[in-house]
Design a protein around this motif. Structure first.
Motif, short mmCIF file in Angstrom:
data_model
loop_
_atom_site.label_atom_id
_atom_site.label_comp_id
_atom_site.label_asym_id
_atom_site.label_seq_id
_atom_site.Cartn_x
_atom_site.Cartn_y
_atom_site.Cartn_z
N ASN A 89 0.80 -1.23 0.00
CA ASN A 89 0.00 0.00 0.00
C ASN A 89 0.83 1.27 0.00
OD1 ASN A 89 -2.58 -1.29 0.12
ND2 ASN A 89 -2.16 -1.79 2.25
N SER A 90 2.06 1.19 0.47
CA SER A 90 2.87 2.39 0.61
C SER A 90 4.34 2.01 0.72
CB SER A 90 2.46 3.18 1.86
OG SER A 90 2.74 2.42 3.03
N ARG B 119 5.99 -1.25 2.69
CA ARG B 119 6.99 -2.09 2.02
C ARG B 119 8.23 -2.23 2.88
NH1 ARG B 119 10.91 0.24 -2.40
NH2 ARG B 119 12.16 0.43 -0.50
N LYS C 239 6.60 0.88 -3.94
CA LYS C 239 5.73 0.00 -3.16
C LYS C 239 6.00 -1.49 -3.39
CE LYS C 239 1.91 3.33 -3.47
NZ LYS C 239 0.52 3.52 -3.94
#
Length: 376
Positions: free
Chosen positions: A300-301, A305, A349
């Motif tokens: 998601n971001s 990550r 990501k």
């Protein structure tokens, strides 16, 4: 607390027969960069790839890309289009020659060279008086690029494709092996690839003439004379008979290694069914068959990550961010880039997870437990 054994991202996986070919080389004293294993490995790969191609075994995939550009007539001052979402080794040979890389963004389906952006870049370069001399297209992590679209653009503008299939031995597009679509193709047998020769690569050629020219350059461009005579600049790019022996043992199990890597990918697909927000890198249609050299996910971001990467690292499990796009690398920052920042988003990501063909059930269970603790 003592850590459990390391789970690597992608480690070598021997068949058991490599030592036989290597011992044959020792027994016959064929230690130099020529010999029965070199010839045999070339034939093994030619048979595997089909399509009547000719293969020159070399010291690395980078060497194959370098000689491939030379075969396509690239010279100092020329422009070469290159996919940006790739290892820098795809682009470095452009600079070896003194040519200029023109870097192109990815598309979202295969993460590879975007056909729309590619054509826009070609039109713009021609308008600026610089017709690109070649296109380097990469099958990222074993996923075939959009072959039909890219090859159509290549034909339309008469710009040949150098196919970087370093990560894609065993992958196919519409049933045809990757590495056989471009005017020339490059393979890699580095230690982390789907098969290995310890280090090494190969150039895939459409004609025997191209293969012979590549071997001539790869053996220091030595002329046919009783003494050492050189009419062209050459390179020390041939593979040793010892390393080629490892490759012969590896080629005996190439289909098994592909199926094992694909099974690991299936493991991740099944796991993340319960985590719909996570994207697992998969084929966009049945036209594509990936060897899934590396399995990757999109989180998601950037923060998520990195948190997962560090969590895995703490448990002695290797993972790795996706390739940092070439246009973001300091050494390539001065060169033109065309795109919409798709590759930048993927890098931000994306995470490659352990993908080796030798991952055991206990290894996969360890990975699952870490993922469970992270996501749940």
């Amino acid at each position: 607390m003592q850590l459990l054994p390391k789970i690597w991202l992608s480690s070598p996986h021997m068949s058991g027969n490599e030592t036989k070919y290597v011992q044959d080389a020792f027994d016959a004293n064929w230690i130099a960069p020529l010999g029965p294993n070199v010839d045999g490995l070339e034939k093994d790969i030619e048979k595997f790839l089909k399509q009547g191609n000719h293969v020159a075994i070399l010291s690395s995939g980078t060497a194959a890309l370098h000689l491939g550009l030379l075969l396509l007539g690239v010279k100092a001052g020329d422009e070469v289009i290159c996919q940006s979402m790739t290892f820098s080794g795809s682009a470095n040979p452009i600079l070896y020659i003194g040519a200029f890389p023109i870097l192109i963004d990815s598309e979202k389906d295969t993460w590879n060279l975007c056909p729309v952006t590619l054509e826009q870049a070609i039109i713009d370069r021609i308008a600026k008086g610089k017709r690109p001399k070649a296109i380097i297209a990469v099958h990222l992590y074993g996923m075939p690029f959009k072959v039909a679209e890219i090859m159509a653009i290549s034909e339309k503008y008469k710009i040949p494709v150098l196919e970087d299939s370093a990560e894609a031995l065993g992958s196919t597009y519409k049933g045809q092996n990757c590495g056989t679509f471009g005017q020339v193709g490059a393979l890699s047998f580095n230690g982390n690839k789907i098969i290995t020769t310890s280090g090494g690569g190969a150039l895939v050629c459409k004609t025997l003439k191209h293969k012979e020219k590549a071997i001539y350059w790869a053996t220091q461009s030595r002329d046919d004379a009783p003494h050492y005579q050189h009419s062209e600049i050459g390179y020390n790019y041939r593979m040793s008979n010892i390393c080629a022996g490892i490759g012969r043992g590896q080629m005996e199990v190439i289909n098994l290694r592909v199926s094992q890597r694909r099974a690991v990918n299936t493991f991740y697909v099944e796991y993340f069914k319960d985590h719909k927000e996570i994207i697992v890198f998969q084929e966009p249609s049945t036209d594509y068959f990936s060897n899934h050299w590396l399995s990757a996910i999109i989180l998601n971001s950037f923060e998520q990550r990195e948190a997962l990467r560090l969590t895995l690292e703490k448990e002695n499990i290797e993972s790795r961010p996706l390739w940092k796009p070439v246009h973001l690398q300091p050494v390539f920052a001065q060169y033109p880039y065309y795109g919409n920042n798709i590759s930048e988003g993927l890098f931000e990501k994306g995470l490659c997870l352990p993908s080796g063909s030798n991952l055991s059930k206990p290894d996969l269970q360890r990975i699952k437990l870490v993922l469970d603790s992270f996501f749940n």
